[in-house]
Design an enzyme around this catalytic site. Structure first.
Site, PDB file in Angstrom:
ATOM      1  N   GLU A  57       0.829  -1.214   0.000  1.00  0.00           N
ATOM      2  CA  GLU A  57       0.000   0.000   0.000  1.00  0.00           C
ATOM      3  C   GLU A  57       0.861   1.261   0.000  1.00  0.00           C
ATOM      4  O   GLU A  57       0.529   2.246  -0.635  1.00  0.00           O
ATOM      5  CB  GLU A  57      -0.966   0.004   1.195  1.00  0.00           C
ATOM      6  N   GLN A  62       0.527   6.808  -5.417  1.00  0.00           N
ATOM      7  CA  GLN A  62       1.026   7.603  -6.554  1.00  0.00           C
ATOM      8  C   GLN A  62       1.697   6.774  -7.643  1.00  0.00           C
ATOM      9  O   GLN A  62       2.382   7.328  -8.489  1.00  0.00           O
ATOM     10  CB  GLN A  62       2.064   8.658  -6.096  1.00  0.00           C
ATOM     11  N   TYR A 140      -6.051   6.488   4.375  1.00  0.00           N
ATOM     12  CA  TYR A 140      -6.290   5.447   3.376  1.00  0.00           C
ATOM     13  C   TYR A 140      -5.522   4.154   3.723  1.00  0.00           C
ATOM     14  O   TYR A 140      -6.091   3.058   3.742  1.00  0.00           O
ATOM     15  CB  TYR A 140      -5.873   5.925   1.969  1.00  0.00           C
ATOM     16  N   ASP A 158      -9.378   4.931  -2.426  1.00  0.00           N
ATOM     17  CA  ASP A 158      -8.350   5.471  -3.326  1.00  0.00           C
ATOM     18  C   ASP A 158      -9.043   6.014  -4.585  1.00  0.00           C
ATOM     19  O   ASP A 158     -10.276   6.087  -4.631  1.00  0.00           O
ATOM     20  CB  ASP A 158      -7.305   4.391  -3.658  1.00  0.00           C
ATOM     21  N   CYS A 210     -14.449  -0.496 -14.400  1.00  0.00           N
ATOM     22  CA  CYS A 210     -14.971   0.866 -14.244  1.00  0.00           C
ATOM     23  C   CYS A 210     -13.806   1.842 -14.408  1.00  0.00           C
ATOM     24  O   CYS A 210     -13.438   2.572 -13.509  1.00  0.00           O
ATOM     25  CB  CYS A 210     -15.628   1.007 -12.875  1.00  0.00           C
ATOM     26  N   CYS A 217     -19.378  -1.037 -18.918  1.00  0.00           N
ATOM     27  CA  CYS A 217     -20.582  -1.265 -18.110  1.00  0.00           C
ATOM     28  C   CYS A 217     -21.264  -2.590 -18.447  1.00  0.00           C
ATOM     29  O   CYS A 217     -21.863  -3.220 -17.566  1.00  0.00           O
ATOM     30  CB  CYS A 217     -21.551  -0.109 -18.276  1.00  0.00           C
ATOM     31  N   CYS A 220     -20.001  -5.274 -16.268  1.00  0.00           N
ATOM     32  CA  CYS A 220     -19.883  -4.920 -14.848  1.00  0.00           C
ATOM     33  C   CYS A 220     -20.904  -5.665 -13.990  1.00  0.00           C
ATOM     34  O   CYS A 220     -22.096  -5.684 -14.314  1.00  0.00           O
ATOM     35  CB  CYS A 220     -20.073  -3.413 -14.702  1.00  0.00           C
ATOM     36  N   CYS A 226     -26.306   0.601 -10.873  1.00  0.00           N
ATOM     37  CA  CYS A 226     -25.475   1.798 -11.068  1.00  0.00           C
ATOM     38  C   CYS A 226     -26.283   2.960 -11.647  1.00  0.00           C
ATOM     39  O   CYS A 226     -26.811   2.885 -12.756  1.00  0.00           O
ATOM     40  CB  CYS A 226     -24.304   1.458 -11.996  1.00  0.00           C
TER      41      CYS A 226
HETATM   42 FE1  SF4 Z   1     -18.768   1.641 -13.422  1.00  0.00          FE
HETATM   43 FE2  SF4 Z   1     -21.399   1.706 -13.135  1.00  0.00          FE
HETATM   44 FE3  SF4 Z   1     -20.378   1.107 -15.476  1.00  0.00          FE
HETATM   45 FE4  SF4 Z   1     -20.150  -0.604 -13.458  1.00  0.00          FE
HETATM   46  S1  SF4 Z   1     -22.011   0.027 -14.464  1.00  0.00           S
HETATM   47  S2  SF4 Z   1     -18.541  -0.029 -14.922  1.00  0.00           S
HETATM   48  S3  SF4 Z   1     -19.933   0.784 -11.730  1.00  0.00           S
HETATM   49  S4  SF4 Z   1     -20.161   3.043 -14.419  1.00  0.00           S
END
Ligand code: SF4
Length: 373
Positions: A57, A62, A140, A158, A210, A217, A220, A226
């Site tokens: 970590e 950076q 963090y 992050d 993402c 998406c 995802c 979302c």
């Molecule tokens: Fe990101 Fe939402 Fe797309 Fe998933 S659905 S990749 S969380 S923008």
């Protein structure tokens, strides 16, 4: 004509479902990284080693995962435990860190290892607030260690997690102003069970699906929850406040080569940029080019300095630096001027430069200075 029916989303991603979907995805799609324990081995009481989690970590601040892996592997090979790292000489640690940038992190890393050994008997504390008392561990990193290494309910946020959260909740407020709200929202999702895997899943989702420019998406696991995806604004988030332009600073560096093949280097003061690292002596870095006479008056040795054609450019987070480089071959008897700050100078053999604690900028300066004329 009746209105087109639109899919109705709940006002907010529905915590438990979102978490379960993300953890299922993480179980099969997680990135294999050398500091991680595979999620399925956790049931067999294998936990990530706090030393490895902490080290990774700190290195990842950076910097990219790809850049960190070879450094991480080298560090754990040389110093496999926090005790071994604490017993190392700071110069060795700085030399092994050279190239990763932000050298105050390496100094803090060493100080932290010593504190863990001397104050905590070689065992990292598990609570977030106790971790934050250690050198170089901010909010963090404390949350990441507490969640990943100890299974504490903590939420490390992050850049990846900020992005995923901003999109999941369709937060339009720009960064950095939105940081606090994004942290609060991310914490609302963090489960009591498997908080470490959840944190790493959010990081992995941000890094692989993402992504900043073109989120995938369709692939995802959180698509149905979302809000940014539902509104077609995923790629626009998180919004960012306009940034001030990065200023340029200018300076002149002096590479003195002694007739016996040694190079003059100086140790920078501990506080500040590149603190404690070795450097090729240079003038202060200022807002505009200095006149040649003024620059040469600040040379570390009185000699016939030759200007190497071209310049060295290096970009730091807050400014861009452009250095002219002068070179001179000097006798072994050469005396350092007051400007060189002799107490911080040393003559190093050229063959030892690779192993020295030299930041990338100074490696560039030396390479530039030594290129054939
Ligand atoms: Fe990101 Fe939402 Fe797309 Fe998933 S659905 S990749 S969380 S923008």
């Amino acid at each position: 004509m009746g209105a087109v029916a639109r899919k109705q989303l709940p006002l907010r991603p529905s915590g438990p479902d979102t978490v379960a979907q993300l953890l299922d995805w993480y179980d099969s799609e997680h990135r294999d990284l050398p500091w991680r324990v595979k999620p399925r081995t956790r049931g067999r009481s294998l936990r990530a080693d706090p030393y490895r989690v902490w080290l990774s970590e700190i290195m990842l601040q950076q910097t990219t995962v790809k850049a960190v892996i070879p450094y991480f592997e080298r560090f754990v090979h040389i110093w496999p435990t926090v005790e071994a790292l604490a017993a190392a000489h700071l110069d060795e640690v700085l030399a092994a860190w050279a190239g990763l940038g932000y050298y105050s992190r390496a100094r803090n890393l060493h100080a932290c290892a010593k504190t863990v050994v001397e104050v905590h008997g070689g065992v990292f504390p598990r609570a977030e607030d106790e971790l934050r008392t250690l050198p170089g561990i901010g909010p963090y990193t404390a949350a990441a260690i507490a969640a990943i290494a100890f299974g504490e309910k903590a939420t490390p946020v992050d850049g990846n997690v900020e992005r995923v959260t901003a999109r999941l909740f369709a937060v339009r407020q720009p960064l950095p102003g939105a940081k606090k709200e994004l942290k609060r929202l991310a914490a609302t999702l963090t489960p009591a069970r498997r908080p470490g895997d959840f944190a790493q899943a959010m990081m992995d989702l941000g890094a692989t699906i993402c992504t900043p420019r073109r989120p995938s998406c369709l692939m995802c696991p959180l698509q149905s929850d979302c809000h940014a995806n539902a509104r077609g604004i995923a790629a626009e988030l998180p919004a960012k406040a306009a940034r001030a332009e990065r200023p340029t600073r200018y300076g002149v560096a002096f590479l003195a080569l002694r007739e016996d093949g040694r190079v003059l280097l100086r140790r920078r003061v501990e506080a500040g940029l590149l603190g404690g690292m070795l450097e090729v002596p240079s003038t202060p870095w200022v807002d505009q080019w200095m006149a040649a006479d003024d620059a040469l008056a600040a040379a570390p040795i009185d000699s016939d300095w030759w200007m190497v054609p071209g310049s060295v450019v290096h970009v730091f987070t807050h400014f861009r630096l452009e250095l002219m480089v002068y070179r001179a071959i000097v006798p072994e008897s050469a005396e350092l001027t007051f400007w060189a700050e002799p107490e911080r100078c040393q003559w190093l053999q050229r063959r030892d430069l690779d192993r020295a604690a030299l930041p990338s900028l100074m490696k560039k300066v030396i390479q530039h200075a030594l290129k054939p004329s």
